[in-house]
Write an enzyme that holds these catalytic residues in place. Structure first.
Site, mmCIF file in Angstrom:
data_model
loop_
_atom_site.group_PDB
_atom_site.id
_atom_site.type_symbol
_atom_site.label_atom_id
_atom_site.label_comp_id
_atom_site.label_asym_id
_atom_site.label_seq_id
_atom_site.Cartn_x
_atom_site.Cartn_y
_atom_site.Cartn_z
ATOM 1 N N ARG A 49 1.131 -1.009 -0.176
ATOM 2 C CA ARG A 49 0.008 -0.161 0.291
ATOM 3 C C ARG A 49 1.093 1.687 0.392
ATOM 4 O O ARG A 49 0.422 2.257 -0.877
ATOM 5 C CB ARG A 49 -1.328 -0.109 1.677
ATOM 6 C CG ARG A 49 -2.111 -1.189 1.183
ATOM 7 C CD ARG A 49 -3.382 -0.295 2.291
ATOM 8 N NE ARG A 49 -4.030 -1.817 2.382
ATOM 9 C CZ ARG A 49 -5.287 -1.656 3.532
ATOM 10 N NH1 ARG A 49 -5.291 -0.824 3.936
ATOM 11 N NH2 ARG A 49 -5.496 -2.909 3.109
ATOM 12 N N ASP A 158 -15.734 8.621 10.822
ATOM 13 C CA ASP A 158 -14.713 7.574 10.613
ATOM 14 C C ASP A 158 -13.626 9.002 10.357
ATOM 15 O O ASP A 158 -13.457 9.639 10.286
ATOM 16 C CB ASP A 158 -14.899 6.938 9.664
ATOM 17 C CG ASP A 158 -13.863 6.030 9.282
ATOM 18 O OD1 ASP A 158 -14.462 4.855 8.615
ATOM 19 O OD2 ASP A 158 -12.732 5.494 9.059
#
Ligand SMILES: C[S@@+](CC[C@H](N)C(=O)[O-])C[C@H]1O[C@@H](n2cnc3c(N)ncnc32)[C@H](O)[C@@H]1O
Length: 297
Positions: A49, A158
């Site tokens: 990633r 979030d």
């Protein structure tokens, strides 16, 4: 990472190997900033990633990238790094037994209260791309088509601003609009554009407010919640960070309020927590406050 929470993002070919010390620096930032526990087992995933991010920024290597993260006074790239490290898998009506319980037990008295002019507040904490709060909104609208006109609101939060933008947009692939509570649930989606995406209707969206919030920071919300969903979020935190959240959720809930966790998450120990287990990973807030001397295991 378990199969259930596997991330669908395709792995990027790595730039080069992330050294031990670089991996530890990334894990330290993840822990400090988001409470994320990144074990050695996730090393390849982190490397893959990060490679994508490092390439996108045109950095020569991980060392250059990490130096820029650690010295960036704005903290912007630190936040982007957290965004890269979070796992955002979600789906509509995921862990459907919780929605069965909402339909049969939790929502009917709350909807009655709203019909009598009372306030109802629900929170999807760690809402990712929005399927969870939108599923809750769809179920409420199915049980009470006039819910929009009442004081019923869903907060969806979030830590990851990038995933919140996706949640706000509310557009999904048609194959994601599955597991609906009834065939009639299809009316909560409309087709959009030539790209074939479907989006949740404005009725559903209008019941949900999104905001960025790190669960390990202060929670600015003043009103109590009747229901909190925090599912498949604390699994990424270490034991101490998990335990620090139970009394905070307790305080954020009204008496008799509900807390739903993900399938592999538990309040442990439950004794002295101020919660009672009511179903699979479904907890209810007792009266009173949690016992500060409760055992910590
Ligand atoms: C796997 S998703 C869960 C989505 C949804 N609750 C569900 O069960 O389908 C986990 C989410 O938790 C968020 N998250 C991770 N650490 C967080 C933190 N410290 N504060 C708030 N959200 C966090 C991630 O950004 C991610 O979107």
């Amino acid at each position: 990472m378990s199969a259930e929470i596997a991330d669908p993002r395709p792995e990027a070919p790595a730039l080069q190997s992330l050294s031990d010390s670089e991996f530890r620096r990334v894990a330290a930032i993840a822990s400090q900033d988001a409470g994320l526990m990144i074990s050695d087992a996730k090393r390849m995933m982190v490397q893959s990633r990060l490679s994508r991010r490092v390439r996108a920024l045109g950095c020569a290597d991980f060392a250059t990238y990490l130096a820029s993260v650690e010295t960036d006074p704005s903290g912007e790239e630190r936040r982007a790094l957290i965004s890269v490290l979070t796992t955002n898998v979600s789906s509509f009506f995921r862990e459907s037994h919780h929605f069965d319980m909402l339909r049969s037990t939790v929502l009917p008295p709350l909807i009655d209260r709203a019909k009598s002019g009372g306030r109802v507040r629900l929170w999807s904490a760690g809402c990712s791309s929005g399927q969870e709060p939108y599923s809750i909104a769809m179920l409420i609208l199915e049980l009470d088509p006039d819910a929009r006109a009442r004081d019923v609101r869903i907060l969806a939060s979030d830590i990851d601003p990038a995933i919140l933008s996706k949640a706000r947009a509310g557009a999904y692939r048609p194959e994601d609009a599955v597991n609906l509570p009834s065939p009639a649930g299809r009316r909560f989606f409309k087709s959009v554009g030539a790209d074939g995406m479907v989006s949740v209707t404005s009725d559903v969206r209008s019941m949900v407010s999104f905001r960025a919030l790190n669960l390990h920071s202060d929670w600015p919300m003043k009103q109590k919640f009747d229901v909190i969903f925090c599912r498949n979020v604390v699994i990424y935190f270490d034991g101490d960070r998990q335990r620090s959240l139970w009394p905070r959720f307790h305080k954020a809930l009204s008496q008799g309020g509900w807390l739903f966790l993900g399938h592999s998450e538990r309040i442990h120990p439950i004794e002295g927590s101020g919660f009672t287990l009511q179903g699979v990973t479904a907890y209810r807030r007792d009266g009173g406050t949690p016992d500060p001397n409760a055992p910590r295991r």
